[in-house]
Motif scaffolding. Sequence first.
Motif, PDB file in Angstrom:
ATOM      1  N   LYS A  52      10.526  -3.247  27.483  1.00 36.80           N
ATOM      2  CA  LYS A  52      10.985  -2.295  28.482  1.00 36.80           C
ATOM      3  C   LYS A  52      12.517  -2.212  28.500  1.00 36.80           C
ATOM      4  O   LYS A  52      13.140  -2.061  29.544  1.00 36.80           O
ATOM      5  CB  LYS A  52      10.469  -2.703  29.868  1.00 36.80           C
ATOM      6  CG  LYS A  52       8.965  -2.510  30.063  1.00 36.80           C
ATOM      7  CD  LYS A  52       8.608  -1.042  30.204  1.00 36.80           C
ATOM      8  CE  LYS A  52       7.144  -0.841  30.557  1.00 36.80           C
ATOM      9  NZ  LYS A  52       6.243  -0.931  29.407  1.00 36.80           N
ATOM     10  N   GLY A  53      13.133  -2.331  27.327  1.00 32.89           N
ATOM     11  CA  GLY A  53      14.577  -2.140  27.229  1.00 32.89           C
ATOM     12  C   GLY A  53      15.351  -3.088  28.112  1.00 32.89           C
ATOM     13  O   GLY A  53      15.232  -4.318  28.003  1.00 32.89           O
ATOM     14  N   ARG A  54      16.128  -2.525  29.016  1.00 35.14           N
ATOM     15  CA  ARG A  54      16.970  -3.349  29.899  1.00 35.14           C
ATOM     16  C   ARG A  54      16.160  -4.260  30.801  1.00 35.14           C
ATOM     17  O   ARG A  54      16.696  -5.225  31.352  1.00 35.14           O
ATOM     18  CB  ARG A  54      17.862  -2.438  30.765  1.00 35.14           C
ATOM     19  CG  ARG A  54      18.945  -1.705  29.998  1.00 35.14           C
ATOM     20  CD  ARG A  54      19.658  -0.709  30.884  1.00 35.14           C
ATOM     21  NE  ARG A  54      18.755   0.343  31.337  1.00 35.14           N
ATOM     22  CZ  ARG A  54      19.044   1.190  32.334  1.00 35.14           C
ATOM     23  NH1 ARG A  54      20.188   1.080  32.999  1.00 35.14           N
ATOM     24  NH2 ARG A  54      18.185   2.126  32.678  1.00 35.14           N
ATOM     25  N   PHE A  55      14.862  -3.962  30.965  1.00 39.39           N
ATOM     26  CA  PHE A  55      14.014  -4.792  31.816  1.00 39.39           C
ATOM     27  C   PHE A  55      13.164  -5.772  31.024  1.00 39.39           C
ATOM     28  O   PHE A  55      12.229  -6.357  31.566  1.00 39.39           O
ATOM     29  CB  PHE A  55      13.137  -3.909  32.708  1.00 39.39           C
ATOM     30  CG  PHE A  55      13.722  -3.665  34.073  1.00 39.39           C
ATOM     31  CD1 PHE A  55      13.138  -4.203  35.210  1.00 39.39           C
ATOM     32  CD2 PHE A  55      14.889  -2.933  34.211  1.00 39.39           C
ATOM     33  CE1 PHE A  55      13.688  -4.003  36.455  1.00 39.39           C
ATOM     34  CE2 PHE A  55      15.442  -2.720  35.456  1.00 39.39           C
ATOM     35  CZ  PHE A  55      14.850  -3.257  36.588  1.00 39.39           C
ATOM     36  N   ALA A  56      13.481  -5.970  29.761  1.00 39.35           N
ATOM     37  CA  ALA A  56      12.701  -6.899  28.940  1.00 39.35           C
ATOM     38  C   ALA A  56      12.747  -8.314  29.510  1.00 39.35           C
ATOM     39  O   ALA A  56      11.723  -9.015  29.541  1.00 39.35           O
ATOM     40  CB  ALA A  56      13.211  -6.885  27.505  1.00 39.35           C
ATOM     41  N   ASP A  57      13.910  -8.755  29.964  1.00 38.06           N
ATOM     42  CA  ASP A  57      14.015 -10.107  30.527  1.00 38.06           C
ATOM     43  C   ASP A  57      13.202 -10.234  31.819  1.00 38.06           C
ATOM     44  O   ASP A  57      12.609 -11.281  32.092  1.00 38.06           O
ATOM     45  CB  ASP A  57      15.480 -10.453  30.804  1.00 38.06           C
ATOM     46  CG  ASP A  57      16.283 -10.681  29.529  1.00 38.06           C
ATOM     47  OD1 ASP A  57      15.660 -10.894  28.467  1.00 38.06           O
ATOM     48  OD2 ASP A  57      17.522 -10.629  29.590  1.00 38.06           O
ATOM     49  N   TYR A  58      13.172  -9.176  32.602  1.00 39.43           N
ATOM     50  CA  TYR A  58      12.372  -9.159  33.832  1.00 39.43           C
ATOM     51  C   TYR A  58      10.894  -9.325  33.506  1.00 39.43           C
ATOM     52  O   TYR A  58      10.188 -10.141  34.114  1.00 39.43           O
ATOM     53  CB  TYR A  58      12.631  -7.841  34.559  1.00 39.43           C
ATOM     54  CG  TYR A  58      11.826  -7.625  35.819  1.00 39.43           C
ATOM     55  CD1 TYR A  58      12.255  -8.135  37.046  1.00 39.43           C
ATOM     56  CD2 TYR A  58      10.640  -6.880  35.802  1.00 39.43           C
ATOM     57  CE1 TYR A  58      11.532  -7.916  38.214  1.00 39.43           C
ATOM     58  CE2 TYR A  58       9.912  -6.655  36.955  1.00 39.43           C
ATOM     59  CZ  TYR A  58      10.359  -7.176  38.158  1.00 39.43           C
ATOM     60  OH  TYR A  58       9.637  -6.960  39.315  1.00 39.43           O
ATOM     61  N   LEU A  59      10.409  -8.575  32.507  1.00 43.25           N
ATOM     62  CA  LEU A  59       8.997  -8.660  32.116  1.00 43.25           C
ATOM     63  C   LEU A  59       8.675  -9.995  31.476  1.00 43.25           C
ATOM     64  O   LEU A  59       7.561 -10.516  31.638  1.00 43.25           O
ATOM     65  CB  LEU A  59       8.653  -7.531  31.157  1.00 43.25           C
ATOM     66  CG  LEU A  59       8.179  -6.177  31.716  1.00 43.25           C
ATOM     67  CD1 LEU A  59       6.892  -6.331  32.494  1.00 43.25           C
ATOM     68  CD2 LEU A  59       9.239  -5.522  32.581  1.00 43.25           C
TER      69      LEU A  59
END
Length: 344
Positions: free
Chosen positions: A304-311
């Motif tokens: 999820k791009g910029r939210f990869a770390d969140y996921l």
Amino acid sequence: MNGEMLSNNPRKSCNAGPRLLADIGGTNARFALETHSHEFTAIAVLPCNAYPDLQSAITAYLSSPEVLVVCQSPVKNAAIAIANPVDGDVVRMTNHHWTFSIEALRLAAGFDNLVVVNDFTALAMALPHLAAHERVQIGSGQPQANRAIGLIGPGTGLGVSGIIPAGAHWVPLSSEGGHVSFSPSNEIEIEILRQVWKEYPHVSAERLISGMGLELMYRILAQMDKHADTTEMNAADITRRALDGSCNVCTRTVDYFCAMLGTIAGNLAVTLGATGGVYIGGGIVPRLGEFFAQSNFRQRFEAKGRFADYLAQIPTYLITAEYPAFLGVSAILNERLSLSDIVA
């Protein structure tokens, strides 16, 4: 109340004897008695086609020798999970011919209390009660306490739900998230979408991430591979041949299926803020075993791009419990009976 209905007679006792729990699908009706909290006995699976209506199936189950051994008096409290929307008193099954009034069924069966809920609402409510051996984690991540939990499950269709913490309780979501628009993630998936558009003006996630989706995707991939056998196959044969490695197109079909599911599950996670985890249920994925664990599901979940770390911090679990819906309808029935006691 969308997603659930309670029919009851609050003047009568809510706590008498074993309770009837049921999980009703288009093919089979699963029944059990709950004798103590989360203790299920006399489990039976009855074919829906063998009975003219739900009341007949319930009567047959309650009159079986296994049930009569357990029950010394008539069952008074019951909860049913059904693979169908539940909105109002009348339920008309979309994948079977049964139609019934919840209140009429309660009266005919002699129940004091009858709860009827959508099957994914029940499955969502089962999530906090799953034991460690009733789920398998796919990938990394750690659940955060008292946060939203997501649920997704491909089967005949694509079920989507979740639960939201509310003090000491959980609130289940009645969702039609399987009908969000399908979003391709690479050139092959874009081409698959183009081909499906030729038949359907709106392509939902369910159109491809489901049993019918496996069959549709196999047909498209076989046509794209000019050397492949284009004989139509059902979902069971596609998954079987993917698992045994006997059909390259079947393997590719299930590969894309798992990856697409990862994308939609990731969408659900960011939509709900489901840092309590995302669970995978339904009838298809549990049969894939190690194939699913080694697939691109988790990679696509996190992509999820910029939210990869969140996921990456959100755990994903495959539900392996044999009858998880019983846990969910039991929890819902407990809450409804407690509420009825307070009102009474």
